[in-house]
Design an enzyme around this catalytic site. Structure first.
Site, PDB file in Angstrom:
ATOM      1  N   HIS A 183      28.251  34.648 144.366  1.00  0.00           N
ATOM      2  CA  HIS A 183      26.695  34.415 144.380  1.00  0.00           C
ATOM      3  C   HIS A 183      26.243  33.635 143.576  1.00  0.00           C
ATOM      4  O   HIS A 183      25.092  32.748 143.771  1.00  0.00           O
ATOM      5  CB  HIS A 183      26.645  35.875 144.921  1.00  0.00           C
ATOM      6  CG  HIS A 183      27.225  36.597 145.767  1.00  0.00           C
ATOM      7  ND1 HIS A 183      27.356  38.044 146.302  1.00  0.00           N
ATOM      8  CD2 HIS A 183      27.534  36.527 146.826  1.00  0.00           C
ATOM      9  CE1 HIS A 183      27.765  38.437 147.621  1.00  0.00           C
ATOM     10  NE2 HIS A 183      27.723  37.287 147.639  1.00  0.00           N
ATOM     11  N   ARG A 285      24.720  28.583 160.250  1.00  0.00           N
ATOM     12  CA  ARG A 285      25.494  29.868 160.023  1.00  0.00           C
ATOM     13  C   ARG A 285      24.988  31.043 160.970  1.00  0.00           C
ATOM     14  O   ARG A 285      23.179  31.075 161.078  1.00  0.00           O
ATOM     15  CB  ARG A 285      26.015  30.298 158.593  1.00  0.00           C
ATOM     16  CG  ARG A 285      25.986  29.183 157.701  1.00  0.00           C
ATOM     17  CD  ARG A 285      26.154  30.188 156.470  1.00  0.00           C
ATOM     18  NE  ARG A 285      26.725  29.299 155.556  1.00  0.00           N
ATOM     19  CZ  ARG A 285      25.717  28.257 154.538  1.00  0.00           C
ATOM     20  NH1 ARG A 285      24.589  28.704 154.625  1.00  0.00           N
ATOM     21  NH2 ARG A 285      26.466  27.579 153.515  1.00  0.00           N
ATOM     22  N   ASN A 433      35.173  25.784 150.602  1.00  0.00           N
ATOM     23  CA  ASN A 433      35.596  27.297 150.496  1.00  0.00           C
ATOM     24  C   ASN A 433      36.804  28.504 150.943  1.00  0.00           C
ATOM     25  O   ASN A 433      37.749  28.734 149.917  1.00  0.00           O
ATOM     26  CB  ASN A 433      34.235  28.525 151.222  1.00  0.00           C
ATOM     27  CG  ASN A 433      33.100  27.934 149.823  1.00  0.00           C
ATOM     28  OD1 ASN A 433      32.938  26.309 149.575  1.00  0.00           O
ATOM     29  ND2 ASN A 433      31.371  28.013 150.647  1.00  0.00           N
ATOM     30  N   CYS A 481      32.085  21.189 154.719  1.00  0.00           N
ATOM     31  CA  CYS A 481      30.554  22.022 154.980  1.00  0.00           C
ATOM     32  C   CYS A 481      30.629  22.837 154.289  1.00  0.00           C
ATOM     33  O   CYS A 481      30.176  23.469 153.975  1.00  0.00           O
ATOM     34  CB  CYS A 481      30.475  22.860 156.635  1.00  0.00           C
ATOM     35  SG  CYS A 481      31.699  23.425 157.057  1.00  0.00           S
TER      36      CYS A 481
END
Length: 560
Positions: A183, A285, A433, A481
């Site tokens: 985060h 998203r 990711n 992405c």
């Protein structure tokens, strides 16, 4: 003393260290002298006030921070946790102690589950501290606020702290924990904060010590020499000058176009992305439409939001990801059954297929918005792992009126079968990711394995190359992405591996654009081969940096 971590972006900062204050001490178990009912009221009020405060912070921060903080607010309102607090109060605990113990038990439960839920455990510590501080009538531990600029050093930062950092004072972030997709890293990248995360010895830095923080190399230099300070200031000045130059399309030095697109989590980020030179959207998203509700939004509700997005990017490509729920984003109306390992469970397209009406509604809303606007809409499915899933999604999307349908490559199986998958769909977009997470069996949000979560790893790059080759052979676009696209040096390597577009946080666009313009396609391919021949992520990063430096020096010598 030099500290090595993982740099976020290419920023550079110079300033004195200021460490995050220690957390509040563990509440005592001494009797408060009031009734259990009174303690319950105190606890309920503190939980509600904390949730409200976190939501206000999220509204002020906007962007990805808002989504992260909204999830934290839900933690404070969790009915199971509230019941646990009340049970402990009835057993004789004070409100402070009951909150501390209930959150600790919840944290241990999530930690034992691993995966995405393990990262939620870290956020629970921050929420617990804020509730206890409210009960005690003291300020919650957080970012210090001196009257001078400083480099903030911490074990890690809670989302509530990172979201509202005073960027006029915080020159850089240095953390001992976390990885490139934690985060802290994601929010730092979104806000263009110079950051180095996962530097194990960061907590040895003392307050007041001058440091140079170089996100390009991930190096933190403590007590730099006069020459090092002078060099840092020169580099900072050069980058500041480059930042004000006019933006243009992403391209290599030989003119090869590489469209640079934006990753967005809501319509609100469109104006900023365009101002920073985004040539479109490479990842939109859609979860923000679903997370705050106990029901799926209607076709009309979704169509309104998608229309706003597409209108903002009229004439440009917009790639929308179908709802990617599950794992760390459970939805009661989609999949609320507990799973021992949700990162490997019913998430992404798997969850949508189990609730096809939700997927049909979303695709129908997108098709209607597409028909009413002038953007070039592409739609992709998350977490695809088989050819059959590819055919299912592509067929359904076309049936509902969408002309360009693709899939995300986040699972090694999809990368290894890229030639077959791309034969049945229009494009692929690699989510680095999750691809890194699943390739190296390292939770992308868990600090204890952050060193494994590195997209420079040759195994990950080899899989990217498989998809790139398949795309080239079949004439199908292959985008990136994931957060890897925001690393300028790695962006060049990814293009060398066959990526035809790159999508990232808008704050990273300028640095990536500048880096691409330094090299030709042949040189990018050379860097890709160098990275693939390395034995580790560290070796790959160092070897490519050395090759790029040597090439630059050779070019300068020849031009003299």
């Amino acid at each position: 003393m030099n500290l090595q971590g993982v740099g976020i972006g290419r920023g550079l900062a110079l300033g004195p260290v200021l460490r995050m204050p220690d957390p509040l001490p563990e509440p005592s178990d001494a009797s408060s002298g009031v009734t259990a009912d009174e303690e319950k009221v105190r606890a309920a009020g503190a939980l509600a006030a904390t949730a409200a405060d976190i939501r206000i912070r999220g509204q002020r921060a906007g962007g990805a921070a808002k989504d992260v903080l909204e999830a934290q607010a839900f933690m404070a309102e969790d009915p199971t946790l509230r019941d646990d607090v009340d049970t402990r109060i009835v057993a004789g605990k004070t409100a402070e102690r009951a909150v501390f113990e209930a959150f600790a038990a919840f944290r241990d439960l999530l930690t034992s589950m691993g995966g995405y839920m393990g990262e939620r455990a870290t956020d629970l510590n921050d929420v617990s501290q804020r509730v206890v501080a409210n009960l005690q009538g003291v300020s919650a531990p957080g970012v210090p606020n001196p009257d001078y600029p400083f480099v903030l050093v911490a074990r890690d930062l809670a989302p509530a702290d990172t979201a509202l950092l005073d960027l006029d004072k915080v020159l850089a972030l240095v953390t001992s924990d976390g990885g490139p997709t934690s985060h802290t890293a994601i929010l730092a990248r979104e806000k263009a904060i110079v950051a180095v995360v996962g530097a194990p010895d960061a907590l040895q830095l003392a307050d007041g010590v001058t440091v140079v923080v170089d996100a390009t190399t991930g190096l933190v230099t403590a007590s730099p020499t006069d020459d090092e300070i002078s060099a840092a200031r020169s580099t900072m000045a050069a980058r500041a000058a480059a930042a004000v130059t006019p933006v243009g399309p992403g391209a290599l030095a030989d003119g090869t176009l590489v469209p640079l697109l934006a990753n967005l989590g809501s319509v609100a980020g469109a104006a900023d992305a365009l101002a920073k030179g985004a040539e479109g959207v490479g990842l939109f998203r859609t979860e923000f439409l679903f997370l705050d509700s106990d029901r799926a939004p209607s076709v009309a509700e979704q169509q309104e939001k998608y229309t706003q997005l597409l209108t903002s990017f009229a004439g440009k490509k917009v790639v929308v990801r179908a709802l990617d729920a599950g794992a760390d984003k459970p939805l009661s109306f989609l999949n609320d059954e507990p799973e021992e390992n949700p990162a490997l469970g019913l998430r992404g397209l798997r969850a949508l297929r189990a609730n096809e009406s939700i997927l049909r509604d979303q695709l129908s809303a997108l098709a209607a918005a597409d028909a009413a606007t002038e953007a070039e809409l592409w739609v992709m499915a998350p977490m695809v792992s088989t050819v059959e899933e590819t055919r299912y999604f592509t067929t359904l999307a076309r049936e509902l009126g969408l002309t360009t349908a693709g899939v995300m490559v986040e699972v090694p199986a999809a990368a290894l079968l890229a030639d077959r998958i791309l034969a049945d769909t229009d494009f692929a977009s690699i989510g680095t990711n999750d691809l890194t997470q699943y390739t190296l069996a390292a939770d992308r949000l868990l600090g204890s394995v952050a060193s494994f979560q590195d997209p420079w790893h040759p195994a990950v790059l080899r899989l990217v190359g498989e998809v790139g080759r398949a795309g080239a052979l079949l004439g199908k676009p292959v985008g990136i992405c994931g957060e890897a696209a925001a690393d300028p040096a790695l962006a060049v390597v990814l293009v060398g591996l066959g990526a035809t577009s790159l999508s990232m946080s808008p704050a990273a666009l300028a640095d990536v654009r500048a880096e691409l313009s330094r090299f030709t396609l042949d040189q990018a391919k050379e860097f890709a081969e160098i990275a693939l021949s390395a034995n580790s992520a560290v070796e790959a990063r160092v070897a490519v940096a050395a090759a790029a430096s040597s090439l630059t020096n050779t070019t300068l010598t020849e031009s003299e």
